[in-house]
Design a protein around this motif. Structure first.
Motif, mmCIF file in Angstrom:
data_model
loop_
_atom_site.group_PDB
_atom_site.id
_atom_site.type_symbol
_atom_site.label_atom_id
_atom_site.label_comp_id
_atom_site.label_asym_id
_atom_site.label_seq_id
_atom_site.Cartn_x
_atom_site.Cartn_y
_atom_site.Cartn_z
ATOM 1 N N ASP A 44 0.800 -1.237 0.000
ATOM 2 C CA ASP A 44 0.000 0.000 0.000
ATOM 3 C C ASP A 44 0.829 1.282 0.000
ATOM 4 O O ASP A 44 0.478 2.240 -0.702
ATOM 5 C CB ASP A 44 -0.972 -0.002 1.183
ATOM 6 N N ILE A 52 -7.048 -0.830 -1.697
ATOM 7 C CA ILE A 52 -6.887 -1.734 -0.559
ATOM 8 C C ILE A 52 -6.402 -3.093 -1.060
ATOM 9 O O ILE A 52 -6.934 -3.636 -2.034
ATOM 10 C CB ILE A 52 -8.212 -1.870 0.211
ATOM 11 N N LYS A 57 -8.254 -5.859 4.192
ATOM 12 C CA LYS A 57 -8.989 -4.715 4.730
ATOM 13 C C LYS A 57 -9.377 -4.887 6.200
ATOM 14 O O LYS A 57 -9.131 -3.996 7.024
ATOM 15 C CB LYS A 57 -10.241 -4.446 3.901
ATOM 16 N N ASP A 58 -9.995 -6.014 6.550
ATOM 17 C CA ASP A 58 -10.469 -6.199 7.926
ATOM 18 C C ASP A 58 -9.319 -6.166 8.930
ATOM 19 O O ASP A 58 -9.430 -5.575 10.006
ATOM 20 C CB ASP A 58 -11.239 -7.513 8.052
ATOM 21 N N LEU A 61 -7.942 -2.564 9.242
ATOM 22 C CA LEU A 61 -8.880 -1.736 10.007
ATOM 23 C C LEU A 61 -8.775 -1.999 11.505
ATOM 24 O O LEU A 61 -8.793 -1.060 12.316
ATOM 25 C CB LEU A 61 -10.314 -1.997 9.542
ATOM 26 N N ASP A 79 -9.074 3.423 7.321
ATOM 27 C CA ASP A 79 -9.809 3.112 6.096
ATOM 28 C C ASP A 79 -9.461 1.767 5.482
ATOM 29 O O ASP A 79 -9.964 1.409 4.413
ATOM 30 C CB ASP A 79 -9.558 4.212 5.059
ATOM 31 N N GLY A 80 -8.576 0.999 6.119
ATOM 32 C CA GLY A 80 -8.189 -0.300 5.572
ATOM 33 C C GLY A 80 -7.053 -0.247 4.574
ATOM 34 O O GLY A 80 -6.605 -1.284 4.082
ATOM 35 N N HIS A 81 -6.573 0.957 4.275
ATOM 36 C CA HIS A 81 -5.422 1.151 3.378
ATOM 37 C C HIS A 81 -4.200 1.415 4.251
ATOM 38 O O HIS A 81 -4.168 2.390 5.008
ATOM 39 C CB HIS A 81 -5.679 2.333 2.444
#
Length: 275
Positions: A44, A52, A57-58, A61, A79-81
């Protein structure tokens, strides 16, 4: 026949299973998949956008919310990024634990990740680089050693190491050898086809690997390899790992990948699950 004794036994059983003395069942904590998290941490920050990483992602986060709860990360970046702001926040968290140098680059390690998640999440599919050992006169960690030995098994030949890991004296490498997971290998006496085969086998077991040539920098012909998802990596090595995932050559010019295509691109842990 119903007796006083049978009634007492029945009543006792009811208390044990559903009465006020029964312990409430604790809700299971959510899980961070460390393999997915580390993949996002490498990819990333090298993206041109805020996309993402698939499957991460989860986990990202959960970690970002834990950083936010400590006042280290603005809600804007939860934001999961796993971008540069999240990297900086995690590095600040590592420094708050007293970590310095390679232990405070913003790349999560298993110990700091578990500490951050106490009471919030648990860590599954943990990655560890292992201990530092000597292989053919050069320092590597046990994870990198296992990867190289497996690549050699697939090749049917032993490779010659010219630079190992945890070596701060490699000026031309832009710091990629300062931490774990970095190797330079000799290509002396190898044909072009054999060099390509070496690169393919290294990539198969989880290395980002390229043939380096004199036209690219201040070095001779050699193979440069970075173990994907090594949590001891220097920042330079992390950047090269991310660029490999994104189809780039790992050099400062971030040109197209010039090595043999291997699909899918797997880490050492992912490769082991295919055996």
């Amino acid at each position: 026949m119903i007796t006083r004794r049978s009634l007492l036994v029945a009543a006792g059983a009811a208390v044990a299973t559903a009465g006020p003395l029964a312990r409430p069942v604790a809700a299971a904590l959510p899980q961070i998949d460390m393999e997915a998290l580390i993949k996002a941490a490498q990819i990333d920050p090298r993206r041109a956008d805020t996309a993402i990483t698939a499957g991460a992602k989860d986990s990202v986060l959960l970690m970002e919310r834990a950083l936010q709860a400590r006042g280290l990360l603005s809600a804007t970046y939860v934001d999961g990024h796993f971008g540069t702001s999240t990297v900086a926040a995690y590095a600040a968290y590592q420094r708050s634990l007293g970590y310095t140098g390679l232990d405070a680059t913003g790349l999560p390690g298993p110990s700091s990740l578990r500490l951050l998640g106490e009471g919030r999440y648990t860590v599954v599919r943990a990655i560890s680089p292992g201990s530092v050992v000597t292989l053919r006169g050069f320092q590597v960690n046990t994870r990198t050693r296992a990867m190289l030995l497996e690549a050699e098994r697939l090749l049917g030949r032993q490779l010659s190491i010219t630079q190992g890991s945890y070596n701060t004296g490699v000026g031309a490498s832009a710091g990629t050898h300062d931490g774990g997971g970095a190797l330079d290998l000799s290509v002396s006496g190898l044909s072009s086809a054999t060099r390509t085969d070496v690169l393919r086998r290294l990539r198969t077991v989880g290395f980002a690997a390229w043939l380096r040539t004199p036209s690219q920098g201040d070095w001779g012909y050699h193979i440069h390899a970075i173990a994907l998802a090594d949590t001891d990596q220097s920042t330079g090595a992390q950047n090269q790992a991310g660029d490999y995932y994104l189809g780039r050559n790992g050099l400062a010019n971030r040109g197209p990948d010039d090595g043999p295509a291997v699909s899918p691109k797997r880490t050492w842990e992912e490769y082991q699950r295919t055996l």
